[in-house]
Design an enzyme around this catalytic site. Structure first.
Site, mmCIF file in Angstrom:
data_model
loop_
_atom_site.group_PDB
_atom_site.id
_atom_site.type_symbol
_atom_site.label_atom_id
_atom_site.label_comp_id
_atom_site.label_asym_id
_atom_site.label_seq_id
_atom_site.Cartn_x
_atom_site.Cartn_y
_atom_site.Cartn_z
ATOM 1 N N ILE A 20 69.956 73.075 19.964
ATOM 2 C CA ILE A 20 70.625 71.859 20.292
ATOM 3 C C ILE A 20 69.973 70.866 19.615
ATOM 4 C CG2 ILE A 20 71.489 69.916 21.540
ATOM 5 C CD1 ILE A 20 72.349 72.105 23.711
ATOM 6 N N TYR A 181 64.578 73.963 37.890
ATOM 7 C CA TYR A 181 65.524 73.697 36.779
ATOM 8 C C TYR A 181 66.660 72.636 36.973
ATOM 9 C CZ TYR A 181 68.619 73.937 32.705
ATOM 10 O OH TYR A 181 69.653 73.444 31.789
ATOM 11 N N LYS A 185 67.024 68.800 35.886
ATOM 12 C CA LYS A 185 68.213 68.239 35.055
ATOM 13 C C LYS A 185 68.532 67.186 36.112
ATOM 14 C CE LYS A 185 66.857 69.566 31.928
ATOM 15 N NZ LYS A 185 66.906 69.193 30.629
#
Length: 304
Positions: A20, A181, A185
């Site tokens: 990305i 994780y 996030k």
């Protein structure tokens, strides 16, 4: 200092060596930005630099890759100084670098490496680049409020964690790859929400985005259980995953608001913790305490 620092808009994109981030950097370069991409691996940075050079046509932008390990705050500081030595403004900061670790590791600075890379590094980098973001906001006053953007690449993993222990942001007492994780996030989403009111006077907006499940080298670093769970799942291409990131960085609509969480160019309901203003503020204070530094700092040349 290159001509792009004086005459054109500047974008900093972390995690720009692949996936990305690379697609975002390419798109911004095509739009005429001077792009400073950041990556950790020397080989991938070299490949990305070549890919970015190929995107720049006649009269286009500029692009280069810098190396930094965002899990180390000392490296974040070095990177910020290097950027400040090259440009005198930053119009767009895309905090895209991140990933999921297979096992717990502690950095030389004493932080849990995955949480540091996913959140503490971007938190610190944003604060260090704020003087340059504010300079861009002042100079682009004619473009209106919201022309200077901070975009945090998050994940729907941020929606899957029911709580954050503000006394143990890094989950050191209850660590797992998934918890590390997802909490990192969610921290990216909380970071954007907390920045919004702090930077409103400067005319700088901050958003977070879930890019979707993207087929990139992200999964090659995840635990086998995650690879098994997502191995056959439909995945977006990196270019598809980057679409909303690029849109948030450049389109008119996202400049009219701040602090939102997006998916497929539309607002998405975030984790309920993000909509609890008291929790957002408590999280911000906990993040500053953990990192040992301010997340915003004083206004530098702000617009009065």
């Amino acid at each position: 200092m290159g001509s792009g620092a004086q005459s054109g808009r500047v974008a900093v994109v972390t995690g720009a060596s692949s996936g990305i981030g690379l697609e975002t950097a390419k798109a911004l370069a095509r739009q005429g930005f001077r792009v400073i991409g950041v990556g950790r691996d020397a080989g991938r940075c070299a490949e990305a630099a070549a890919a970015l050079a190929a995107e720049i046509g006649a009269g286009g932008g500029e692009a280069e890759m810098l190396r930094a390990d965002l899990s180390l705050l000392a490296d974040v500081d070095r990177l910020a100084d290097e950027i400040a030595g090259k440009v005198d403004r930053v119009d767009v900061l895309v905090n895209n670098a991140g990933g999921m670790a297979r096992e717990q590791a502690i950095t030389a600075e004493g932080f849990e490496a995955n949480y540091a890379a996913n959140f503490l590094g971007p938190f610190a980098l944003t604060a260090r680049l704020l003087p340059l973001l504010r300079q861009a906001a002042v100079r682009s006053g004619g473009a209106g409020a919201g022309s200077v953007r901070i975009v945090n690449t998050a994940s729907d993993g941020s929606e899957m964690i029911p709580a954050i222990n503000l006394e143990d942001l890094q989950n050191l007492d209850n660590w797992s790859p998934g918890a590390a994780y997802c909490s990192g996030k969610l921290a990216n989403v909380l970071h954007a929400r907390a920045l919004a009111p702090r930077l409103a006077k400067d005319g700088i907006v901050a958003h977070s985005v879930h890019p979707g499940t993207v087929g990139s080298n992200f999964f090659s670093h995840t635990p086998e259980s995650v690879q098994a769970a997502y191995g056959d799942a439909p995945k977006l291409s990196p270019a598809q995953g980057a679409d909303t990131v690029i849109w948030l960085a450049t389109a008119a609509e996202p400049g009219e608001s701040s602090g939102d969480y997006w998916f497929e160019r539309a607002r998405r309901k975030p984790n309920p913790l993000v909509e609890d203003a008291a929790f957002v503020e408590a999280f911000w204070q906990a993040a500053e305490k953990l990192s040992g530094r301010e997340g915003v700092g004083q206004v530098v040349n702000g617009p009065g």
